[in-house]
Design a protein around this motif. Structure first.
Motif, PDB file in Angstrom:
ATOM      1  N   ALA A  95      20.961  85.607  18.584  1.00 50.04           N
ATOM      2  CA  ALA A  95      20.627  85.472  17.166  1.00 50.04           C
ATOM      3  C   ALA A  95      20.826  84.028  16.745  1.00 50.04           C
ATOM      4  N   PRO A  96      20.048  83.555  15.757  1.00 48.95           N
ATOM      5  CA  PRO A  96      20.224  82.183  15.268  1.00 48.95           C
ATOM      6  C   PRO A  96      21.595  81.977  14.634  1.00 48.95           C
ATOM      7  N   ALA A  97      22.018  80.729  14.557  1.00 46.56           N
ATOM      8  CA  ALA A  97      23.308  80.402  13.952  1.00 46.56           C
ATOM      9  C   ALA A  97      23.380  80.885  12.512  1.00 46.56           C
ATOM     10  N   ARG A  98      24.535  81.431  12.129  1.00 50.09           N
ATOM     11  CA  ARG A  98      24.838  81.864  10.765  1.00 50.09           C
ATOM     12  C   ARG A  98      23.907  82.956  10.259  1.00 50.09           C
ATOM     13  N   SER A  99      23.242  83.655  11.171  1.00 47.80           N
ATOM     14  CA  SER A  99      22.319  84.720  10.752  1.00 47.80           C
ATOM     15  C   SER A  99      22.957  86.101  10.787  1.00 47.80           C
ATOM     16  N   GLY A 100      24.216  86.179  11.239  1.00 50.34           N
ATOM     17  CA  GLY A 100      24.840  87.485  11.352  1.00 50.34           C
ATOM     18  C   GLY A 100      26.352  87.391  11.362  1.00 50.34           C
ATOM     19  N   LEU A 101      26.975  88.520  11.630  1.00 53.65           N
ATOM     20  CA  LEU A 101      28.421  88.582  11.818  1.00 53.65           C
ATOM     21  C   LEU A 101      28.692  88.755  13.302  1.00 53.65           C
ATOM     22  N   PHE A 102      29.394  87.808  13.894  1.00 57.09           N
ATOM     23  CA  PHE A 102      29.709  87.843  15.319  1.00 57.09           C
ATOM     24  C   PHE A 102      31.210  87.602  15.449  1.00 57.09           C
ATOM     25  N   PHE A 103      31.969  88.640  15.749  1.00 56.39           N
ATOM     26  CA  PHE A 103      33.421  88.475  15.784  1.00 56.39           C
ATOM     27  C   PHE A 103      34.067  89.489  16.717  1.00 56.39           C
ATOM     28  N   SER A 104      35.311  89.190  17.095  1.00 56.68           N
ATOM     29  CA  SER A 104      36.110  90.087  17.927  1.00 56.68           C
ATOM     30  C   SER A 104      37.516  90.165  17.363  1.00 56.68           C
ATOM     31  N   VAL A 105      38.167  91.299  17.607  1.00 55.04           N
ATOM     32  CA  VAL A 105      39.537  91.503  17.140  1.00 55.04           C
ATOM     33  C   VAL A 105      40.389  92.022  18.295  1.00 55.04           C
ATOM     34  N   SER A 106      41.681  91.717  18.238  1.00 54.56           N
ATOM     35  CA  SER A 106      42.603  92.219  19.259  1.00 54.56           C
ATOM     36  C   SER A 106      43.444  93.348  18.691  1.00 54.56           C
ATOM     37  N   LEU A 107      43.542  94.428  19.452  1.00 52.74           N
ATOM     38  CA  LEU A 107      44.307  95.603  19.045  1.00 52.74           C
ATOM     39  C   LEU A 107      45.220  96.030  20.189  1.00 52.74           C
ATOM     40  N   ARG A 108      46.362  96.637  19.829  1.00 50.76           N
ATOM     41  CA  ARG A 108      47.319  97.092  20.837  1.00 50.76           C
ATOM     42  C   ARG A 108      47.830  98.487  20.467  1.00 50.76           C
ATOM     43  N   VAL A 182      22.346  90.029  10.145  1.00 45.98           N
ATOM     44  CA  VAL A 182      22.407  90.064   8.682  1.00 45.98           C
ATOM     45  C   VAL A 182      21.116  89.560   8.061  1.00 45.98           C
ATOM     46  N   SER A 183      20.759  88.296   8.309  1.00 46.98           N
ATOM     47  CA  SER A 183      19.618  87.700   7.602  1.00 46.98           C
ATOM     48  C   SER A 183      18.425  87.417   8.516  1.00 46.98           C
ATOM     49  N   LEU A 184      18.403  87.962   9.719  1.00 44.62           N
ATOM     50  CA  LEU A 184      17.289  87.690  10.624  1.00 44.62           C
ATOM     51  C   LEU A 184      15.963  88.114   9.995  1.00 44.62           C
ATOM     52  N   ARG A 185      14.982  87.224  10.104  1.00 37.42           N
ATOM     53  CA  ARG A 185      13.627  87.531   9.664  1.00 37.42           C
ATOM     54  C   ARG A 185      12.860  88.178  10.818  1.00 37.42           C
ATOM     55  N   ALA A 186      11.716  88.764  10.506  1.00 40.71           N
ATOM     56  CA  ALA A 186      10.951  89.510  11.514  1.00 40.71           C
ATOM     57  C   ALA A 186      10.608  88.646  12.719  1.00 40.71           C
ATOM     58  N   GLU A 188      12.298  86.349  13.983  1.00 34.55           N
ATOM     59  CA  GLU A 188      13.495  85.932  14.705  1.00 34.55           C
ATOM     60  C   GLU A 188      14.132  87.065  15.507  1.00 34.55           C
ATOM     61  N   LEU A 189      13.623  88.267  15.367  1.00 28.26           N
ATOM     62  CA  LEU A 189      14.224  89.410  16.058  1.00 28.26           C
ATOM     63  C   LEU A 189      14.107  89.250  17.567  1.00 28.26           C
ATOM     64  N   PRO A 190      15.164  89.587  18.318  1.00 26.11           N
ATOM     65  CA  PRO A 190      15.115  89.456  19.774  1.00 26.11           C
ATOM     66  C   PRO A 190      14.119  90.410  20.416  1.00 26.11           C
ATOM     67  N   VAL A 191      13.949  91.583  19.819  1.00 22.95           N
ATOM     68  CA  VAL A 191      12.944  92.556  20.255  1.00 22.95           C
ATOM     69  C   VAL A 191      12.358  93.204  19.005  1.00 22.95           C
ATOM     70  N   PRO A 192      11.102  93.677  19.065  1.00 25.04           N
ATOM     71  CA  PRO A 192      10.461  94.231  17.869  1.00 25.04           C
ATOM     72  C   PRO A 192      11.167  95.450  17.295  1.00 25.04           C
ATOM     73  N   THR A 193      11.959  96.153  18.111  1.00 34.39           N
ATOM     74  CA  THR A 193      12.637  97.361  17.646  1.00 34.39           C
ATOM     75  C   THR A 193      13.982  97.074  16.992  1.00 34.39           C
ATOM     76  N   ALA A 194      14.391  95.806  16.939  1.00 33.76           N
ATOM     77  CA  ALA A 194      15.644  95.436  16.286  1.00 33.76           C
ATOM     78  C   ALA A 194      15.436  95.351  14.780  1.00 33.76           C
ATOM     79  N   GLY A 195      16.539  95.291  14.047  1.00 33.66           N
ATOM     80  CA  GLY A 195      16.464  95.178  12.603  1.00 33.66           C
ATOM     81  C   GLY A 195      17.564  94.278  12.089  1.00 33.66           C
ATOM     82  N   SER A 196      17.603  94.097  10.793  1.00 34.26           N
ATOM     83  CA  SER A 196      18.661  93.308  10.155  1.00 34.26           C
ATOM     84  C   SER A 196      18.896  93.877   8.768  1.00 34.26           C
TER      85      SER A 196
END
Length: 298
Positions: A95-108, A182-186, A188-196
């Protein structure tokens, strides 16, 4: 918003501030809102670019995290852009920069006495928190495809807008990664079946409140689930997941390990988080791993 003509501006086009429709996350404000004494989140960092936030946290755990004590619980790592993000079954997430939420969390969860056989609920728990948080903060209808794809509707079509990946760390913890378009336009989608969220008509695509809502949801559900010893039924998680699961009531094909496939109606999510299929042979078979294809609505 009218596009700005950068040729008449002293700010170069390559500046990360030049795309006003995709402003950077406010790390300081996110920390003020989420990191507090007695809360789950104890550390939150935003990086401009990395390969994979999941890989980064897993590597930190393997390296001892801090002072040789392991990664610890409650670490949040957010990236504005990822170059080597991974989804389930080793699929790439681009996905393009700042176009979505990309994060990880640590849990125990083991530190709170949750038995390891119940840890399989963590990605489903995260799915509930993500879908609910996006719906509340973004004003968009969401659903969950078992086990943890986030679905939105674009032009009357069900599309994947997000996914979740959980990985065990070498120090007895779990890293859970989330990626949401989040804000990907049509175009910019990696595949046609993806959404935002934007393509699904979200009221807001402001990533700061979206991320706050999702992380608060994870904190809430994780606290309930952990307090119940990982019993998804007792804490209401099993019911909440079923209520938001778009797979239930559908005829699906489960593509299982070993090149095996199973077709049936998805009738339940059991206490272990497995999808239960009612087959034409008249038996109910639980599916714990595999790729699910929705064939038709129930």
């Amino acid at each position: 918003m009218t596009p700005r003509d950068d040729s008449e501006s002293p700010e170069p086009r390559r500046s990360r501030w030049s795309d006003l429709e995709r402003p950077p996350l406010n790390a300081a404000a996110l920390r003020r809102a989420l990191v507090r004494e007695g809360g789950l989140w104890r550390e939150l960092d935003v990086v401009q670019r990395t390969g994979s936030t999941n890989s980064d946290l897993v590597a930190r755990a393997a390296a001892g995290g801090g002072g040789g004590r392991g990664l610890g619980e409650g670490v949040v790592l957010v990236a504005e852009e990822q170059s080597a993000a991974r989804g389930r079954l080793d699929r790439k997430w681009v996905a393009p920069a700042r176009s979505g939420l990309f994060f990880s969390v640590s849990l125990r969860p083991g530190d709170a006495g949750v038995p390891m056989e119940r840890w399989g609920w963590l990605p489903l728990l995260t799915g509930v928190a993500v879908a609910t948080g996006l719906a509340r903060a973004g004003g968009v209808d969401t659903g969950l495809k078992w086990p943890n794809d986030v679905l939105v509707t674009v032009g009357g079509e069900e599309r994947k807008a997000g996914g979740i990946l959980a990985e065990a760390t070498g120090d007895g913890g779990v890293v859970v990664g989330v990626g949401v378009n989040v804000s990907l336009r049509a175009d910019e989608l990696p595949v046609p079946t993806a959404g935002s969220l934007g393509l699904a008509g979200a009221v807001s695509t402001d990533r700061d409140p979206l991320l706050r809502a999702v992380l608060r949801g994870i904190e809430d559900w994780y606290g309930r689930w952990r307090a119940a010893g990982g019993d998804a039924g007792a804490c209401g998680l099993q019911e909440a997941y079923a209520a938001g699961c778009a797979t239930l009531g559908r005829v699906v094909r489960a593509e299982l390990p070993g090149d095996r496939a199973l077709v049936g109606e998805a009738v339940a999510v059991d206490g272990d988080g497995r999808l239960v299929l009612a087959t034409e042979a008249g038996v109910q078979e639980p599916v714990g791993a595999g790729d699910i294809v929705h064939l038709r609505a129930g």
